[in-house]
Design an enzyme around this catalytic site. Structure first.
Site, short mmCIF file in Angstrom:
data_model
loop_
_atom_site.label_atom_id
_atom_site.label_comp_id
_atom_site.label_asym_id
_atom_site.label_seq_id
_atom_site.Cartn_x
_atom_site.Cartn_y
_atom_site.Cartn_z
N LYS A 15 -33.38 -28.64 -69.18
CA LYS A 15 -34.11 -27.81 -68.40
C LYS A 15 -33.50 -26.48 -68.47
O LYS A 15 -33.07 -25.69 -67.39
CB LYS A 15 -34.03 -28.53 -67.03
CG LYS A 15 -35.14 -27.72 -65.91
CD LYS A 15 -36.67 -28.01 -66.32
CE LYS A 15 -37.50 -27.04 -65.50
NZ LYS A 15 -39.04 -26.94 -65.77
N ASP B 35 -39.26 -31.89 -67.70
CA ASP B 35 -40.38 -32.09 -66.99
C ASP B 35 -41.74 -32.29 -67.76
O ASP B 35 -42.55 -33.31 -67.79
CB ASP B 35 -40.82 -31.10 -65.98
CG ASP B 35 -40.49 -29.62 -66.54
OD1 ASP B 35 -40.07 -29.41 -67.77
OD2 ASP B 35 -41.09 -28.51 -65.97
#
Ligand code: GGG
Length: 326
Positions: free
Chosen positions: A167, A199
């Site tokens: 991320k 995600d």
């Protein structure tokens, strides 16, 4: 040669599935000496310590450890136990088996989870009333080590797809370092790989798990994405894991203590028995590991099945069926 195996059932269904794995190992023609250690909520209530020194020593001295499940004291049990065996990689395969009502029947994934740092380093504090912090540690050394392990694992186990989960668009320093380091390892080897924001990766895994093979992850992402993948293949009762160090290793199901069914004798022992198969591979008994996996697969397909898989069989009945099929 006798292999000393530390057996730490822990809490809840750990007390039920760990003996199942020991029964399976005992049915093989391999010489094991099992040494049991206590850990978890019950021993903490009794002694004030969730992971007594004696249990740490049993795990440190053994050739390998079988661990069941951690409950409320997970942070005081499983994280230090992983340190005791000096494990830097948590290997979590998520595979669809024939005969099960899996959401995604074409899943064959292995999460290679960094096992020593990230938010699981446990550096948390309350800085003032109503304000808490958690320090996320990512180092170049640990990132390089897990990436090396992940690329080796993919090559040795014939996985074509390697994905580095991160991320880095938000956690620029920490996941930026993880991503840069893992990519440098891939580039040095001339390996093919993809990178994916964790995600978005979660969504793609749900929709198209067949597009992925080995997923190299920071610690918390590996914990979460592997549980998500358990949902794709039929539940947490099916996912084994290996915590691998240079000289020692600990094997445990991905599931926890499942207090909702603990004591009922109906926990699915497959994840724990498959973890024992990984232990066999680790000790060099790959043929025996394959025999155990084949027996588990046949039992998952033809039964008996525990209630999580739509059956009504007990942990003991499933274990007996696996032993009979060896
Ligand atoms: N057998 C694995 C177990 O007890 N899992 C519960 C848990 O909280 N795990 C956190 C982790 O795997 O890091």
């Amino acid at each position: 040669m006798t292999h000393e195996i530390a057996v730490i059932p822990g809490d809840g269904i750990g007390q039920e599935v760990t003996p199942a794995a020991v029964d399976v190992l005992e049915a093989l023609d391999v010489d094991f000496a099992f040494v049991e250690g206590e850990a978890g909520d019950a021993v903490k209530a009794e002694t004030g310590e969730a992971l007594p020194q004696e249990t740490r020593e049993i795990a440190a001295d053994a050739d390998a450890t079988l661990f069941g499940a951690a409950g409320e004291t997970a942070a005081d049990v499983i994280l230090p136990l992983r340190q005791v065996v000096d494990s830097f990689a948590n290997v979590r395969p998520a595979i669809s088996y024939p005969g099960l009502d899996a959401v995604q029947p074409d899943t064959d994934l292995v999460f290679i989870r960094e096992n020593t740092e990230g938010v699981y380093k446990g550096i948390e504090s309350e800085i003032t009333d109503g304000v808490t912090t958690c320090t996320r540690v990512i180092t170049e050394d640990a990132s390089e080590k897990i990436a090396d392990f992940g690329f080796d694992y993919a090559r040795q186990n014939d996985y074509d797809d390697v994905t580095i989960a991160h991320k880095a668009n938000v956690m620029r320093e920490t996941d930026g370092l993880f991503l840069d380091t893992a990519e440098a390892v891939g580039a040095d080897r001339g390996a093919d790989y993809d990178t994916a924001l964790m995600d978005a990766l979660a969504m793609h895994l749900v929709m198209h798990p067949e597009d992925y093979g080995v997923v190299i992850c920071p610690n918390l992402a590996g914990d979460m994405l592997s549980d998500l993948a358990a949902g794709l293949v039929g539940g947490l009762g099916l996912l084994p894991s290996a915590n691998v160090g240079e000289d020692n290793a600990l094997f445990e199901p991905v599931h926890g203590s499942a207090p909702d069914i603990a004591g009922e004798g109906v926990a699915n022992p497959a994840a724990m028995i498959l973890s024992a198969a990984m232990l066999l591979d680790h000790l060099g008994y790959e043929d025996e590991g394959d025999r155990v996996r084949t027996a588990v697969e046949a039992t998952l397909e033809d039964g008996p099945k525990t209630p999580d898989l739509g059956g009504s069989a007990s942990t003991e009945a499933v274990t007996e069926a696996v032993v009979d099929r060896l």
